[in-house]
Every structure is written in C-alpha cells, then in structure tokens.
Design an enzyme around this catalytic site. Structure first.
Site, PDB file in Angstrom:
ATOM      1  N   TYR A   1      46.051 -75.385-102.659  1.00  0.00           N
ATOM      2  CA  TYR A   1      47.445 -75.412-102.196  1.00  0.00           C
ATOM      3  C   TYR A   1      48.128 -74.077-102.497  1.00  0.00           C
ATOM      4  O   TYR A   1      48.825 -73.521-101.640  1.00  0.00           O
ATOM      5  CB  TYR A   1      48.202 -76.554-102.867  1.00  0.00           C
ATOM      6  CG  TYR A   1      49.655 -76.648-102.434  1.00  0.00           C
ATOM      7  CD1 TYR A   1      49.990 -76.990-101.135  1.00  0.00           C
ATOM      8  CD2 TYR A   1      50.687 -76.389-103.345  1.00  0.00           C
ATOM      9  CE1 TYR A   1      51.322 -77.069-100.734  1.00  0.00           C
ATOM     10  CE2 TYR A   1      52.011 -76.473-102.957  1.00  0.00           C
ATOM     11  CZ  TYR A   1      52.331 -76.818-101.654  1.00  0.00           C
ATOM     12  OH  TYR A   1      53.647 -76.896-101.254  1.00  0.00           O
TER      13      TYR A   1
ATOM     14  N   SER B   1      56.145 -71.874-100.647  1.00  0.00           N
ATOM     15  CA  SER B   1      56.514 -72.736-101.769  1.00  0.00           C
ATOM     16  C   SER B   1      56.334 -71.974-103.067  1.00  0.00           C
ATOM     17  O   SER B   1      55.565 -70.998-103.129  1.00  0.00           O
ATOM     18  CB  SER B   1      55.617 -73.980-101.779  1.00  0.00           C
ATOM     19  OG  SER B   1      55.645 -74.643-103.014  1.00  0.00           O
TER      20      SER B   1
END
Length: 311
Positions: A184, A159
């Site tokens: 994350y 991502s």
C-alpha cells in the site's frame, strides 16, 4: 513554470473544511470532470461537490449499476475497471469519441491493505496495479482531452500511507514476499510520483497535476481490515468508536476538490497537498517528491502498460 515547493501557501482552508467550503464562490459551469470511483466514500462527496458547483461529472465506475443508484442522475456514469487495461482503453476511446475536453481528472478510486491479489494477464500486485498503473494508463489515454483546451488539472489521491515506504525497485510486484502495508505504501508513493512527473511533462500544454492526502477518515477503503486491526492501529477504540480526529467524508474530499479547482493554484503544480493546502516538507517523504524516481517510475509504467502519451 516549475514544480511548486513543498511549503504552505496559506489557502485559508484547513482540516475541517468541506468540499462545499472550498468551492464556495467558484463557478464550474461548462467544465467537465472525470472522477474514478466517484460513487462511494470520498469519490461520491467529490462528485456531489463538483456537480453542485456546476460541473458536468463523468464517474468512471467498476460497478456502473451501483453508481447509477448512488448518483441518482446527478452525474454521467461509464464503466471502467482499473485492473483491466482493455477496460481503460474502451473507456478512454469512448470519451475521446465524444469530442469533449476534460478539465479535471480526479484519480480517486483505490484499494488498501488487501490480501495478496494478482490481476491481469501478467499477475500484477493489485494495489500497485489499481491504485497506480490503472490511473497512469487512464491519464495517458485521456491526454488529448486533457490537453485540448489547456488549464486542465489532474489530481492523484495519495495518502500518508506513502510514508510506509518508497518504490520497491527490485520487486515492484511483491513476488518475493507480500506485505499488504508495504505494498500500500508503495502504491501511494507511486501516486505522488505520478503527479510529479505528469506535471513536468504536461505543464507546457497547460495541464498541471497534484497529489493529495485526504486525511484520516473511515470509508469503504477499510473493507479489508478487521476490527482488531483497526483497534491496534488506534483508529477505533475497544467499543468500535472512531477516533475523534477522523474527518467526515465531506472533509476528506475537500483537499482533492481544492487541488482540482482552487484559483490559488493557478500556475502551480507537482506538489503534495494536505488539509486544503500545499503540504510542508515534514508531511511528505523525500522518496515521494524525487523527480528522478518520478521519471523512473513513469518509464517503468510505460513499459508495463504499453501506454505513454509523451513517447
């Protein structure tokens, strides 16, 4: 064969291409794909597209009953909990016992920005454990099936979140102060580094790996975020309307499907992909493309999981 440079190759596809678009004219009959979390969001679109092109898809699902309902017989479903190394071993052992090759592995499942959560007997940070370590262990345990016929591709769904930071080498489990977005970012960087080093290790066996950024999209991945948080991030407006540049699920799945199947990527590997093309250097941070950090992460992952197909 070397790692592919981070520069566009002019694939002919782009941000608005769908998973079906990138597969047009490609026949996957006789191919087998394993897709983690392939029953919701981008995973479901990936499964549908690959199956629609003729592939037999094995969906690795934490909730197999839910997966069976979502897939309605269009894919094989097997239980897998990426937070549980024993569950990963059972899944891989059963697959290897079926004496089949795996032509495609899409490490699609994941979580984002969850409250501090500890998993497994060692209390690993959940985002690092599920998004990275579980997929690392899965790919290594499935290695005999991936290498069996040559030509397999492994796709790690990373991502743009990797831009939030690299690997926190002094505290990868965030035991000294948890921040959900930094965790994350680390996990998404780990996905890119995993693909980079697997490609290095696997290319002599004909196995190539890529990491991908699906693009901005609303899926169940946002389940841990409040409306206020998403408004502050600019993903939705004060009325709850999603930003117009967000992709549909079919568009969001396109890059991972393209990376898994495109003939343009024959002989290529190790690169980070965006919008159905190799990403340019401005779209990926150096800490996610550093071969030394990739090798270091692989060694750490092997130590933590006790699994390394190349040891």
């Amino acid at each position: 064969m070397t790692t592919t440079a981070q520069q566009h190759i002019g694939s002919g596809f782009g941000a608005h291409s769908t998973a079906e678009d990138v597969l047009r004219g490609i026949d996957l009959s006789g191919k087998l794909a394993v897709v983690t979390g392939g029953y919701a969001g981008l995973g479901l679109e990936t499964t549908r597209a690959l199956a629609g092109a003729g592939a037999h898809v094995v969906v690795a699902a934490r909730r197999p009953g839910t997966a069976e309902k979502a897939l309605d017989g269009h894919a094989e479903v097997a239980e897998l909990d990426l937070a549980d190394l024993e569950s990963i071993r059972r899944f891989a052992d059963a697959f290897l016992a079926s004496d089949r090759s795996a032509d495609i592995l899409v490490n699609n499942a994941g979580i984002m920005a969850c409250p501090e959560t500890r998993v497994g007997p060692h209390g690993w940070e959940a985002q690092f454990a599920i998004n990275h370590l579980g997929h690392y262990a899965l790919a290594n345990r499935l290695w005999p099936a991936l290498a069996r016929d040559g030509g397999a591709r492994v796709v790690a769904v990373s991502s743009a979140g990797h831009m939030r930071g690299g690997i926190h080498w002094d505290d990868v489990q965030f035991t000294h102060g948890y921040d959900k977005w930094r965790a994350y970012g680390q996990a998404k960087t780990a996905n890119a580094l995993f693909a980079l080093h697997l490609d290095t290790l696997g290319r002599d066996a004909g196995v190539r790996a890529f990491s991908v950024h699906p693009g901005p999209i609303m899926t169940t991945l946002q389940r841990h975020l409040t409306t206020e948080e998403m408004t502050e991030l600019g993903w939705i407006d004060e009325h709850g309307t999603v930003r117009t540049d967000f992709k549909t699920p079919a568009q969001g799945a396109a890059t991972q499907v393209w990376a898994a199947t495109s003939p343009r990527l024959a002989g290529e590997g190790g690169a980070y992909c965006v919008d159905c093309d190799i990403a340019g250097p401005d779209a990926v941070r150096e800490w996610a493309t550093d071969p030394d950090q990739a090798a270091r992460l692989w060694a750490l992952s092997a130590e933590l999981t006790g699994v390394d197909a190349f040891a």
